[in-house]
Design a protein around this motif. Structure first.
Motif, short mmCIF file in Angstrom:
data_model
loop_
_atom_site.label_atom_id
_atom_site.label_comp_id
_atom_site.label_asym_id
_atom_site.label_seq_id
_atom_site.Cartn_x
_atom_site.Cartn_y
_atom_site.Cartn_z
N MET A 1 0.82 -1.18 0.00
CA MET A 1 0.00 0.00 0.00
C MET A 1 0.87 1.25 0.00
O MET A 1 1.74 1.39 0.83
N ASP A 2 0.58 2.14 -0.91
CA ASP A 2 1.36 3.37 -1.01
C ASP A 2 0.51 4.53 -0.50
O ASP A 2 -0.39 5.01 -1.17
N ASN A 3 0.79 4.98 0.72
CA ASN A 3 0.02 6.06 1.32
C ASN A 3 0.56 7.44 0.94
O ASN A 3 -0.01 8.44 1.32
N GLN A 4 1.64 7.48 0.20
CA GLN A 4 2.22 8.77 -0.18
C GLN A 4 1.33 9.53 -1.16
O GLN A 4 1.30 10.74 -1.14
N ASN A 5 0.62 8.81 -2.05
CA ASN A 5 -0.20 9.46 -3.06
C ASN A 5 -1.59 9.81 -2.58
O ASN A 5 -2.29 10.58 -3.22
N GLN A 6 -2.01 9.25 -1.47
CA GLN A 6 -3.34 9.54 -0.95
C GLN A 6 -3.31 10.83 -0.14
O GLN A 6 -2.41 11.03 0.68
N PRO A 7 -4.30 11.69 -0.36
CA PRO A 7 -4.33 12.93 0.43
C PRO A 7 -4.70 12.63 1.88
O PRO A 7 -5.31 11.61 2.19
N LYS A 8 -4.31 13.52 2.76
CA LYS A 8 -4.68 13.39 4.17
C LYS A 8 -6.19 13.46 4.27
O LYS A 8 -6.87 14.01 3.40
N TRP A 9 -6.75 12.95 5.36
CA TRP A 9 -8.21 12.92 5.51
C TRP A 9 -8.80 14.32 5.48
O TRP A 9 -9.91 14.51 5.02
N TYR A 10 -8.07 15.32 5.98
CA TYR A 10 -8.62 16.67 6.03
C TYR A 10 -8.54 17.40 4.69
O TYR A 10 -9.01 18.51 4.57
N PHE A 11 -7.95 16.78 3.67
CA PHE A 11 -7.94 17.36 2.33
C PHE A 11 -8.96 16.68 1.41
O PHE A 11 -9.09 17.06 0.26
N LYS A 12 -9.66 15.68 1.91
CA LYS A 12 -10.66 15.01 1.09
C LYS A 12 -11.90 15.89 0.95
O LYS A 12 -12.18 16.74 1.81
N THR A 13 -12.63 15.70 -0.13
CA THR A 13 -13.78 16.55 -0.44
C THR A 13 -14.82 16.52 0.66
O THR A 13 -15.33 17.56 1.07
N TRP A 14 -15.14 15.34 1.18
CA TRP A 14 -16.16 15.24 2.22
C TRP A 14 -15.75 16.01 3.47
O TRP A 14 -16.58 16.61 4.15
N SER A 15 -14.46 16.02 3.75
CA SER A 15 -13.96 16.73 4.93
C SER A 15 -14.07 18.24 4.75
O SER A 15 -14.44 18.96 5.68
N LEU A 16 -13.77 18.72 3.54
CA LEU A 16 -13.89 20.16 3.28
C LEU A 16 -15.34 20.61 3.34
O LEU A 16 -15.65 21.67 3.90
N VAL A 17 -16.25 19.81 2.79
CA VAL A 17 -17.67 20.16 2.83
C VAL A 17 -18.19 20.14 4.27
O VAL A 17 -18.89 21.06 4.70
N ALA A 18 -17.83 19.12 5.01
CA ALA A 18 -18.27 19.03 6.40
C ALA A 18 -17.72 20.18 7.24
O ALA A 18 -18.44 20.75 8.06
N SER A 19 -16.47 20.53 7.02
CA SER A 19 -15.90 21.64 7.78
C SER A 19 -16.55 22.96 7.40
O SER A 19 -16.76 23.83 8.24
N PHE A 20 -16.92 23.13 6.13
CA PHE A 20 -17.63 24.35 5.73
C PHE A 20 -18.98 24.43 6.41
O PHE A 20 -19.39 25.48 6.90
N LEU A 21 -19.70 23.31 6.47
CA LEU A 21 -21.01 23.31 7.10
C LEU A 21 -20.93 23.54 8.60
O LEU A 21 -21.85 24.10 9.20
N CYS A 22 -19.82 23.13 9.22
CA CYS A 22 -19.68 23.28 10.66
C CYS A 22 -19.07 24.62 11.07
O CYS A 22 -19.55 25.25 12.02
#
Length: 77
Positions: A1-22
């Motif tokens: 598994m290569d975790n280098q190419n995956q964005p951090k959880w706080y850069f994922k789209t769902w996280s950005l939308v949830a943080s905007f709503l909160c």
């Protein structure tokens, strides 16, 4: 598994939308630090967030004025 190419959880789209709503515009630093968004996308997202925040603030102020005027009306008993 290569975790280098995956964005951090706080850069994922769902996280950005949830943080905007909160937390609204307080999520903008996450947008500007996002490694995969282009500068144009960041500017557009920032503009949309600021416009929505302004509209919500205006609506809140109008609601508060209406509530205040309602409670200041004389009551005929």
């Amino acid at each position: 598994m290569d975790n280098q190419n995956q964005p951090k959880w706080y850069f994922k789209t769902w996280s950005l939308v949830a943080s905007f709503l909160c937390v609204g515009p307080f999520m903008l630093p996450l947008v500007w630090k996002h490694p995969r968004l282009s500068k144009k996308s960041k500017i557009i997202i920032t503009a949309v967030v600021l416009i929505v925040t302004y509209m919500v603030a205006e609506s809140l102020l109008k609601s508060l004025k209406t509530i205040t005027s309602y409670y200041q009306m004389p009551v005929d008993i």
